[in-house]
Design a protein around this motif. Structure first.
Motif, PDB file in Angstrom:
ATOM      1  N   GLY B 223     -20.091  -7.677 -25.257  1.00  8.91           N
ATOM      2  CA  GLY B 223     -19.990  -6.366 -24.634  1.00  8.91           C
ATOM      3  C   GLY B 223     -20.264  -5.238 -25.605  1.00  8.91           C
ATOM      4  N   GLU B 224     -20.389  -4.039 -25.050  1.00 12.26           N
ATOM      5  CA  GLU B 224     -20.588  -2.857 -25.889  1.00 12.26           C
ATOM      6  C   GLU B 224     -19.391  -1.945 -25.678  1.00 12.26           C
ATOM      7  OE1 GLU B 224     -24.414  -0.161 -25.899  1.00 12.26           O
ATOM      8  OE2 GLU B 224     -22.684   0.876 -25.085  1.00 12.26           O
ATOM      9  N   TYR B 225     -18.818  -1.428 -26.755  1.00 10.22           N
ATOM     10  CA  TYR B 225     -17.595  -0.645 -26.643  1.00 10.22           C
ATOM     11  C   TYR B 225     -17.688   0.589 -27.522  1.00 10.22           C
ATOM     12  CZ  TYR B 225     -16.237  -5.311 -25.194  1.00 10.22           C
ATOM     13  OH  TYR B 225     -16.202  -6.531 -24.583  1.00 10.22           O
ATOM     14  N   LEU B 226     -16.914   1.613 -27.136  1.00 10.42           N
ATOM     15  CA  LEU B 226     -16.763   2.745 -28.045  1.00 10.42           C
ATOM     16  C   LEU B 226     -15.684   2.371 -29.055  1.00 10.42           C
ATOM     17  CD1 LEU B 226     -16.926   5.765 -25.613  1.00 10.42           C
ATOM     18  CD2 LEU B 226     -18.526   5.180 -27.451  1.00 10.42           C
ATOM     19  N   THR B 227     -15.949   2.603 -30.315  1.00  8.46           N
ATOM     20  CA  THR B 227     -15.014   2.188 -31.357  1.00  8.46           C
ATOM     21  C   THR B 227     -13.627   2.744 -31.105  1.00  8.46           C
ATOM     22  OG1 THR B 227     -16.859   2.248 -32.864  1.00  8.46           O
ATOM     23  CG2 THR B 227     -14.684   2.096 -33.846  1.00  8.46           C
ATOM     24  N   ALA B 228     -13.592   3.997 -30.689  1.00  7.95           N
ATOM     25  CA  ALA B 228     -12.300   4.651 -30.517  1.00  7.95           C
ATOM     26  C   ALA B 228     -11.468   3.988 -29.425  1.00  7.95           C
ATOM     27  CB  ALA B 228     -12.518   6.123 -30.182  1.00  7.95           C
ATOM     28  N   GLU B 229     -12.136   3.270 -28.528  1.00 10.17           N
ATOM     29  CA  GLU B 229     -11.399   2.710 -27.399  1.00 10.17           C
ATOM     30  C   GLU B 229     -11.084   1.229 -27.549  1.00 10.17           C
ATOM     31  OE1 GLU B 229     -13.841   3.628 -24.067  1.00 10.17           O
ATOM     32  OE2 GLU B 229     -13.608   5.799 -24.353  1.00 10.17           O
ATOM     33  N   LEU B 230     -11.430   0.640 -28.699  1.00  5.23           N
ATOM     34  CA  LEU B 230     -11.211  -0.797 -28.859  1.00  5.23           C
ATOM     35  C   LEU B 230     -10.294  -1.065 -30.050  1.00  5.23           C
ATOM     36  CD1 LEU B 230     -12.217  -3.569 -27.714  1.00  5.23           C
ATOM     37  CD2 LEU B 230     -13.801  -3.580 -29.629  1.00  5.23           C
ATOM     38  N   PRO B 231      -9.049  -1.427 -29.780  1.00  4.44           N
ATOM     39  CA  PRO B 231      -8.150  -1.701 -30.899  1.00  4.44           C
ATOM     40  C   PRO B 231      -8.599  -2.935 -31.679  1.00  4.44           C
ATOM     41  CG  PRO B 231      -6.984  -1.704 -28.778  1.00  4.44           C
ATOM     42  CD  PRO B 231      -8.428  -1.640 -28.483  1.00  4.44           C
ATOM     43  N   GLN B 232      -8.188  -2.974 -32.936  1.00  2.00           N
ATOM     44  CA  GLN B 232      -8.664  -4.010 -33.844  1.00  2.00           C
ATOM     45  C   GLN B 232      -8.335  -5.424 -33.373  1.00  2.00           C
ATOM     46  OE1 GLN B 232      -8.510  -2.800 -37.786  1.00  2.00           O
ATOM     47  NE2 GLN B 232      -8.539  -4.825 -38.686  1.00  2.00           N
ATOM     48  N   VAL B 233      -7.120  -5.633 -32.900  1.00  2.95           N
ATOM     49  CA  VAL B 233      -6.755  -6.980 -32.441  1.00  2.95           C
ATOM     50  C   VAL B 233      -7.663  -7.445 -31.311  1.00  2.95           C
ATOM     51  CG1 VAL B 233      -4.451  -7.849 -32.874  1.00  2.95           C
ATOM     52  CG2 VAL B 233      -4.730  -5.689 -31.648  1.00  2.95           C
ATOM     53  N   GLU B 234      -7.951  -6.516 -30.431  1.00  3.87           N
ATOM     54  CA  GLU B 234      -8.785  -6.877 -29.299  1.00  3.87           C
ATOM     55  C   GLU B 234     -10.196  -7.223 -29.767  1.00  3.87           C
ATOM     56  OE1 GLU B 234      -9.319  -4.420 -25.452  1.00  3.87           O
ATOM     57  OE2 GLU B 234      -7.244  -4.134 -26.146  1.00  3.87           O
ATOM     58  N   LEU B 235     -10.661  -6.435 -30.726  1.00  4.10           N
ATOM     59  CA  LEU B 235     -11.983  -6.687 -31.283  1.00  4.10           C
ATOM     60  C   LEU B 235     -12.055  -8.105 -31.835  1.00  4.10           C
ATOM     61  CD1 LEU B 235     -14.751  -5.940 -32.615  1.00  4.10           C
ATOM     62  CD2 LEU B 235     -13.444  -5.142 -34.553  1.00  4.10           C
ATOM     63  N   VAL B 236     -11.057  -8.464 -32.636  1.00  2.00           N
ATOM     64  CA  VAL B 236     -11.071  -9.793 -33.240  1.00  2.00           C
ATOM     65  C   VAL B 236     -11.014 -10.870 -32.161  1.00  2.00           C
ATOM     66  CG1 VAL B 236      -9.793 -11.375 -34.719  1.00  2.00           C
ATOM     67  CG2 VAL B 236     -10.087  -8.999 -35.399  1.00  2.00           C
ATOM     68  N   ALA B 237     -10.195 -10.658 -31.170  1.00  2.00           N
ATOM     69  CA  ALA B 237     -10.078 -11.639 -30.094  1.00  2.00           C
ATOM     70  C   ALA B 237     -11.414 -11.812 -29.383  1.00  2.00           C
ATOM     71  CB  ALA B 237      -9.006 -11.192 -29.110  1.00  2.00           C
ATOM     72  N   LYS B 238     -12.092 -10.692 -29.115  1.00  2.00           N
ATOM     73  CA  LYS B 238     -13.376 -10.772 -28.436  1.00  2.00           C
ATOM     74  C   LYS B 238     -14.423 -11.464 -29.298  1.00  2.00           C
ATOM     75  CE  LYS B 238     -12.970  -6.604 -25.635  1.00  2.00           C
ATOM     76  NZ  LYS B 238     -12.436  -7.297 -24.464  1.00  2.00           N
ATOM     77  N   MET B 239     -14.298 -11.227 -30.597  1.00  2.00           N
ATOM     78  CA  MET B 239     -15.308 -11.733 -31.504  1.00  2.00           C
ATOM     79  C   MET B 239     -15.181 -13.245 -31.699  1.00  2.00           C
ATOM     80  SD  MET B 239     -15.626 -10.208 -35.232  1.00  2.00           S
ATOM     81  CE  MET B 239     -15.575 -11.312 -36.576  1.00  2.00           C
ATOM     82  N   ILE B 240     -13.958 -13.736 -31.890  1.00  2.23           N
ATOM     83  CA  ILE B 240     -13.819 -15.166 -32.162  1.00  2.23           C
ATOM     84  C   ILE B 240     -13.379 -15.932 -30.924  1.00  2.23           C
ATOM     85  CG2 ILE B 240     -13.353 -14.762 -34.585  1.00  2.23           C
ATOM     86  CD1 ILE B 240     -10.487 -15.320 -34.150  1.00  2.23           C
ATOM     87  N   GLY B 241     -13.084 -15.216 -29.847  1.00  2.00           N
ATOM     88  CA  GLY B 241     -12.767 -15.898 -28.601  1.00  2.00           C
ATOM     89  C   GLY B 241     -11.370 -16.485 -28.565  1.00  2.00           C
ATOM     90  N   ARG B 242     -10.533 -16.101 -29.519  1.00  2.00           N
ATOM     91  CA  ARG B 242      -9.127 -16.540 -29.486  1.00  2.00           C
ATOM     92  C   ARG B 242      -8.322 -15.562 -30.329  1.00  2.00           C
ATOM     93  NH1 ARG B 242      -8.792 -19.286 -34.668  1.00  2.00           N
ATOM     94  NH2 ARG B 242     -10.920 -19.680 -35.290  1.00  2.00           N
TER      95      ARG B 242
END
Ligand SMILES: Nc1ncnc2c1ncn2[C@@H]1O[C@H](COP(=O)(O)OP(=O)(O)OP(=O)(O)O)[C@@H](O)[C@H]1O
Ligand SMILES: [Mg+2]
Lengths: 330, 505
Positions: B223-242
């Motif tokens: 997906g594409e997200y605005l940095t300001a709207e994506l917390p770090q934990v969520e980013l990591v979860a989306k990136m590694i899928g867990r």
């Protein structure tokens, strides 16, 4: 900010930049041989001796210039000796019918075309230059024999004039017109390598073809061009050799590719590409020529000693380059 | 604010390599005046996306539009001419050429048709000064450190008059100061309306600099997200899928303080003029000693001396209480010291061989060629390290040069681990490695040291040093200025202060 240990501290220890060392070593070697010869033999230490080396090796010098371009890109051209022979053969067989100027234009064009073809094969089919130019070597040598198996002598007045003219310099010294042509080729080539974008691309491709490609340099054009240049230089060298020999023969210039490679390596150019100077190649040719001169002055030594000395020199220089390159890394 | 029209739009991009679907239906867009981060694990397809865009690889499916017009670039040259300037992941410059030329080759300043060397050197020096780098631009690039080389590559890219600037992991060898410098330049270019694509595995950097993020996983768009709207934990979860819990589990490892037993290796007054001033440092079995300090402070130099890669000018090295001469890496390997260097590309792996061959080669060389390793044993070992380091694709017969940058690095690490050294020297082992794998590697280091291996751990990330080490050596200006026990109250702040003040606290 960070202060990298590197060029700055290393060059402080060496009086000259490291990149010039191989050339300097060759220059010193040449000077030492010249002085030693002068002490040992009567009438050796004259300017004409050096000029004679030029006169006897003008064709080799031109061939080695082309080879320098190829080796700088990290390639190799084994076909040069055969292309030289083919050029003498074509000149000798065409001359009775064709005017000399036409031959002098046609022959280099054929050489360039051969080089172009080999370069294109090397690049587009991604085949080792060694293999492709080896094939080119057999092909060109074979073509000589389809023209004729015997030595064909050249009697064309323009060619004999080239062979016999002396261009007088100061103080009784002289050179042949071939030397002037060779020197011109060297000067043009040195200018191209140092002052034109093409020349710098030659070094870049030799440094890393992959990087050159990713930096947006036209790698294909550069690689094909160096083989074209080498082909052109070989054919031009062939013309000079036919002035010198006044004959065309399929057995001319046997093994000259190896002399040319030796001259380039002794001149300090790295076989892996990317580093070296044309001036080094000139010195390399001079050193090879001077070895022959010394041996002829010695009189009692057989000419095989030339090969032995060249072999030893090559070893020395390759080891030297290793040492310098090794120290350069870290 | 309504978003401006994208300068670059890629849609439905697919790229297949033999055996790997590197990209599958990826959409991506880049807006002018924006810094856009491309994020994903090692092997997710970030570099591949950049390479199909810039004409290094052909694309199998999809379309690229630049400024509203459909384009297909046949070569990096064509992409460059269309206004896309790229710094690829590995430093792709010619080390044999002078620095100035590396910046300007292909568009040399000329006068009367010939290259104007003086002007080139002047402009190169000026450009680098703006990046706060003061070096001799006429020296060959190879004489400078990786960090400087990376800055030179960046200088080259930002000087090309471009509409789109692509930076694939430009910060992997830079220290904090250099990163700040790079970010300043990036912000300036962004404000000038240039679209910037930025890849990095440092999450902090991503959040600091980027406006928008696109996440890839296994060659697919997440997906594409605005940095300001994506917390770090969520980013990591989306990136590694867990969820990433591993990182948290490794909190601080205070020094066990098991009375100072005789160290495994001790350097006494070891030094080399111009590289590092004489230092004394001991490492015990099962101990992790971290080295902290700025880039060029002498961290790597210590490692190289201990591995015999450089000759010490003075001092001695003692192993198991006996003085040994470490005259070469071979001698060090005989004493079972392993060194995983910072510059992985130049040293260590053979790009044309497979993962298995590279790993076994190292082991076989250490065992001697007269004692071949049985095939089943080989497979078992290789399998073990591929799993341990999560090398992807997990295929022992994959050729090294086809692996993504981060995965090559993991193989490099495995190559040394497989030797089961007594002392393992790791110089920046987690650079360019994604957060998941980083946690794996950190856990591995902990496990190894628990198993009795001594580890010398070098990293520019102080958190990492602190998390793993029992003791930390602090370096400044090529001098070991302090050795701090990692007890409960040592913080990165303390380390920073020690480095800055230059005095032992
Ligand atoms: N030339 C190639 N031949 C075969 N496979 C390749 C090639 N280049 C990349 N791959 C594969 O494509 C996938 C994506 O690789 P890519 O380099 O794009 O990853 P990345 O996201 O840049 O990872 P990293 O963070 O490690 O740099 C990987 O599985 C890799 O092994
Ligand atoms: Mg990558």
């Amino acid at each position: 900010m960070t202060t990298p240990v590197g060029a700055a501290s290393l060059t402080r220890r060496l009086p000259v930049p490291r990149k010039y060392i191989p050339v300097l070593v060759t220059a010193c070697l040449f000077a030492a041989m010249f002085v030693a010869g002068g002490i040992r033999y009567e009438g050796f230490a004259t300017g004409q001796i050096i000029l004679n080396v030029f006169i006897d090796n003008a064709f080799l010098l031109v061939v080695a210039v082309g080879m320098t371009f190829v080796i700088l890109t990290g390639g190799i051209d084994l076909s040069v000796g055969s292309v030289v022979a083919l050029s003498t053969m074509i000149s000798a067989s065409l001359l009775p019918a064709w005017p000399a100027p036409a031959v002098m234009v046609l022959v280099p064009a054929i050489g360039a075309l051969l080089g172009l073809a080999m370069g294109a094969i090397i690049h587009y089919f991604e085949i080792q230059p060694f293999i492709v130019t080896l094939a080119g070597m057999f092909l060109a040598r074979g073509l000589c024999y389809t023209i004729g198996t015997d030595s064909v002598s050249i009697t064309d007045p323009a060619f004999t004039a080239f062979a016999q003219t002396r261009v007088d310099l100061v103080a009784d010294m002289w050179v042949s017109p071939s030397v002037l042509i060779a020197v011109l080729v060297v000067l043009v080539a040195a200018y191209v390598l140092h002052y034109t974008p093409f020349g710098r691309r030659v070094y870049a491709v030799g440094g890393s073809e992959q990087s050159a490609l990713l930096m947006g340099l036209p790698v294909a054009r550069t690689k094909i061009a160096v083989y074209t240049i080498s082909g052109f230089c070989s054919a031009l060298g062939g013309l000079l050799l036919s002035f010198y020999m006044l004959s065309g023969y399929g057995l001319h210039a046997v093994g000259m590719e190896l002399d040319a490679i030796a001259a380039v390596v002794i001149g300090g150019t790295l076989l892996t590409g990317g580093s070296g100077y044309l001036f080094g190649t000139v010195l390399g040719v001079l050193v090879l020529g001077l070895i022959q001169t010394v041996i002829s002055f010695e009189g009692t030594l057989s000419s095989w000693w030339t090969k032995i000395f060249i072999g030893l020199l090559l070893f020395t220089f390759i080891v030297l380059q290793r040492l310098i390159a090794g120290r350069g890394k870290q | 604010m309504s978003a401006p029209a994208p300068i670059l739009r890629m849609s439905g991009i697919g790229k297949q390599f033999p055996g790997v679907q590197a990209l599958d239906g990826v959409d991506f867009r880049l807006l002018p005046g924006e810094i856009h981060a491309l994020i994903g694990e090692n092997g997710a397809g970030k570099s591949t996306l950049i390479k199909v865009l810039t004409g290094v690889h052909d694309i199998d499916a999809g379309e690229i539009e630049l400024a509203g017009r459909k384009v297909v670039f046949a070569s990096p040259l064509a992409a460059q001419q269309a206004g896309i300037s790229t710094v690829y992941q590995e430093i792709n410059l010619c080390a044999n050429l002078p620095v100035a030329e590396n910046i300007f080759i292909g568009r040399e300043p000329r006068r009367l048709g010939r290259i104007h060397w003086k002007e080139m050197r002047r402009r190169a020096a000026e450009l680098l000064t703006r990046l706060e780098i003061d070096i001799d631009v006429s020296a060959p690039l190879s004489s400078y450190s990786l960090a400087v080389q990376q800055m030179v590559a960046i200088a080259r890219a930002v000087d090309i008059d471009a509409r789109v600037l692509i930076l694939d992991e430009p910060t992997s060898s830079l220290d904090a100061g250099e990163v700040a410098q790079l970010f300043r330049v990036m912000r300036r270019l962004r404000d000038e309306g240039i679209a910037i694509l930025f890849v990095s595995h440092f999450l902090d950097q991503l959040y600091e600099i980027s406006d928008r993020m696109t996440i890839l996983r296994n060659g697919r768009l997440v997906g594409e997200y605005l940095t300001a709207e994506l917390p770090q934990v969520e980013l990591v979860a989306k990136m590694i899928g867990r969820e990433l819990a591993d990182l948290e589990r490794l909190e601080g490892r205070p020094y066990a303080g098991e009375g100072k037993s005789a160290p495994l290796l001790e350097a006494r007054g070891l030094g080399r003029a111009g590289m590092i001033e004489p230092f004394t440092l001991g490492i015990g079995e099962g101990e992790v000693v971290g080295l902290a300090g700025l880039l060029g402070s002498g961290r790597t130099e210590i490692a190289r001396l201990l591995f015999g890669a450089d000759h010490a000018g003075q001092g001695s090295v003692w192993i198991d209480g006996e003085q040994v001469g470490l005259r070469s890496p071979r001698a060090a390997v005989r004493h079972r010291i392993a060194f995983c260097p910072e510059n992985r590309r130049a040293e260590g792996l053979i790009p044309g061989l497979t993962v298995r061959e590279n790993l076994i080669l190292a082991l076989q060389a250490a065992r001697g060629w007269t004692r071949p390793i049985p095939r089943s044993k080989q497979e078992e070992l290789v399998e073990k390290y591929i799993t341990a380091l999560n090398i992807r694709p997990a295929d022992p017969d994959q050729v090294i040069k086809n692996l993504s940058g981060g995965n090559q690095q993991k193989v490099m690490l495995a190559r040394w681990l497989i030797l089961q050294p007594r002392l393992l020297i790791l110089d920046e082992p987690t650079r360019g490695i994604d957060v998941g794998a980083k946690a794996e590697i950190q856990r591995l280091v902990t496990e190894l040291s628990d198993g009795g291996m001594a580890v010398l751990f070098i990293s520019a990330e102080l958190e990492e040093v602190l998390r793993l080490s029992h003791r930390v050596g602090v370096l400044r200006d090529r001098r070991l200025i302090a050795e701090l026990d990692n007890d409960d109250d040592l913080t990165t702040g303390d380390l920073m202060e020690t480095i800055a003040s230059g005095a032992a606290s």
